[in-house]
Design a protein around this motif. Structure first.
Motif, short mmCIF file in Angstrom:
data_model
loop_
_atom_site.label_atom_id
_atom_site.label_comp_id
_atom_site.label_asym_id
_atom_site.label_seq_id
_atom_site.Cartn_x
_atom_site.Cartn_y
_atom_site.Cartn_z
N ALA A 99 0.83 -1.21 0.00
CA ALA A 99 0.00 0.00 0.00
C ALA A 99 0.86 1.25 0.00
O ALA A 99 0.55 2.23 -0.69
N ARG A 100 1.96 1.23 0.75
CA ARG A 100 2.84 2.39 0.78
C ARG A 100 3.51 2.60 -0.57
O ARG A 100 3.60 3.72 -1.08
N ALA B 244 -3.16 3.33 -6.73
CA ALA B 244 -3.27 1.88 -6.83
C ALA B 244 -4.04 1.27 -5.67
O ALA B 244 -4.80 0.31 -5.85
N ILE B 245 -3.86 1.82 -4.48
CA ILE B 245 -4.53 1.30 -3.28
C ILE B 245 -5.07 2.51 -2.53
O ILE B 245 -4.38 3.14 -1.74
N GLY B 246 -6.33 2.83 -2.82
CA GLY B 246 -6.93 4.05 -2.33
C GLY B 246 -7.55 3.90 -0.96
O GLY B 246 -7.44 2.85 -0.31
N PRO B 247 -8.25 4.94 -0.49
CA PRO B 247 -8.79 4.94 0.88
C PRO B 247 -9.86 3.89 1.13
O PRO B 247 -10.09 3.53 2.28
N ARG B 248 -10.53 3.41 0.08
CA ARG B 248 -11.52 2.35 0.28
C ARG B 248 -10.92 0.96 0.09
O ARG B 248 -11.65 -0.02 0.11
N TRP C 60 -11.64 2.12 4.92
CA TRP C 60 -12.93 1.74 4.33
C TRP C 60 -14.06 2.04 5.31
O TRP C 60 -15.09 2.60 4.92
N ARG C 61 -13.87 1.68 6.57
CA ARG C 61 -14.92 1.91 7.55
C ARG C 61 -15.27 3.39 7.67
O ARG C 61 -16.43 3.78 7.75
N THR C 62 -14.24 4.24 7.66
CA THR C 62 -14.47 5.68 7.75
C THR C 62 -15.11 6.23 6.49
O THR C 62 -16.08 6.99 6.54
N GLU C 63 -14.58 5.82 5.34
CA GLU C 63 -15.07 6.34 4.06
C GLU C 63 -16.52 5.99 3.80
O GLU C 63 -17.24 6.74 3.15
N THR C 64 -16.96 4.82 4.27
CA THR C 64 -18.30 4.36 3.93
C THR C 64 -19.29 4.51 5.08
O THR C 64 -20.44 4.08 4.95
N ALA C 65 -18.87 5.11 6.17
CA ALA C 65 -19.74 5.18 7.34
C ALA C 65 -21.08 5.82 7.03
O ALA C 65 -22.12 5.37 7.50
#
Length: 259
Positions: A151-152, A158-162, A168-173
């Motif tokens: 991810a780094r 290539a490997i985004g916040p979701r 993922w939990r924060t982005e989709t809350a």
């Protein structure tokens, strides 16, 4: 992401439809069952169905599925893979189905592209009372050391916040559920995560990451440089340097019920 950027990213997949069909993972069956409320035989809409990755899992679970996808190239791949499935051109903001005709609307790695101000009322329209809306995302398990390193190296394109569990939990809350007036038609959202994995080689994992929207819209020179860094990283890790390995993943699900 503003509306113009969202449109640019969401419309980028058609050019990579064949690679998407070949390399993107399916969804954990346990996650799909949970999203459906563990009820078999439902009338299910796979909205933003892409090449049919989620559609295939729904069919395997015995759902009566109709798939709706806006991109012609992605829809062609879906129809090729699943010729028995009813697959229609359409968008979340203009669903080509009658009122109250669907028991569950599921979306695999696509709900974040919807304009929920418009799509929310449309989804509510086609859902029968008590029906379910659920989004599913396949994310890489960055609690595993080499995945965190990937991810780094890959960066957010290539490997985004979701694409990792915590963000993922924060982005989709709350950001991908129907809002304003239509929100009153839905209950409280629930989130759940289910173990998953995909057999990959270094080359096929690079090919998978190359189908991410952020990579597809990247200038070619920058894209190749990013993919080169990912290849070099995978070659440097004992877990991924040779042969096949399992990419540790979770299928994460966000579920809400129409009142």
């Amino acid at each position: 992401m503003d509306q113009d950027d969202r449109l640019l990213h969401s419309s980028s997949f058609g050019a990579a439809a064949v690679a998407y069909a070949e390399h993107r993972p399916d969804y954990a069956q346990a996650a799909v069952r949970w999203s459906l409320g563990h009820t078999p035989g439902l009338r299910v809409l796979d909205l933003g169905a892409g090449t049919g990755k989620l559609t295939a899992t729904l069919v395997a679970l015995g759902a009566d599925v109709v798939a709706v996808e806006p991109d012609p190239a992605m829809l062609t791949e879906l129809r090729r893979a699943l010729p028995a499935v009813r697959a229609l051109p359409g968008r979340a903001e203009a669903i080509p189905l009658p009122d109250g005709s669907i028991d569950a609307v599921l979306s695999g790695n696509a709900m974040h592209w919807f304009d929920m101000a418009v799509a929310g009322p449309e989804i509510a329209r086609v859902l029968a009372p008590g029906g379910i809306l659920a989004g599913l995302w396949n994310v890489m398990d960055d609690r595993v050391d080499w995945v965190a390193g990937l991810a780094r190296v890959g960066g957010s394109a290539a490997i985004g916040p979701r694409d990792v569990p915590a963000s993922w939990r924060t982005e989709t809350a709350d950001m991908h559920l129907p809002k304003t007036g239509v929100a009153a038609r839905f209950g409280s959202p629930e989130q759940a995560e289910f173990p998953h994995g995909q057999r990959r080689t270094a080359d096929s994992l690079v090919a998978t990451l190359a189908t991410k929207a952020g990579m597809l819209v990247m200038p070619e020179q920058e894209r190749q440089a990013t993919l080169g860094r990912i290849r070099a990283y995978l070659a440097s890790r004992p877990e991924t340097a040779e042969g096949e390995f399992t990419l540790p993943m979770l299928t994460c699900a966000l579920r809400v019920r129409r009142l």
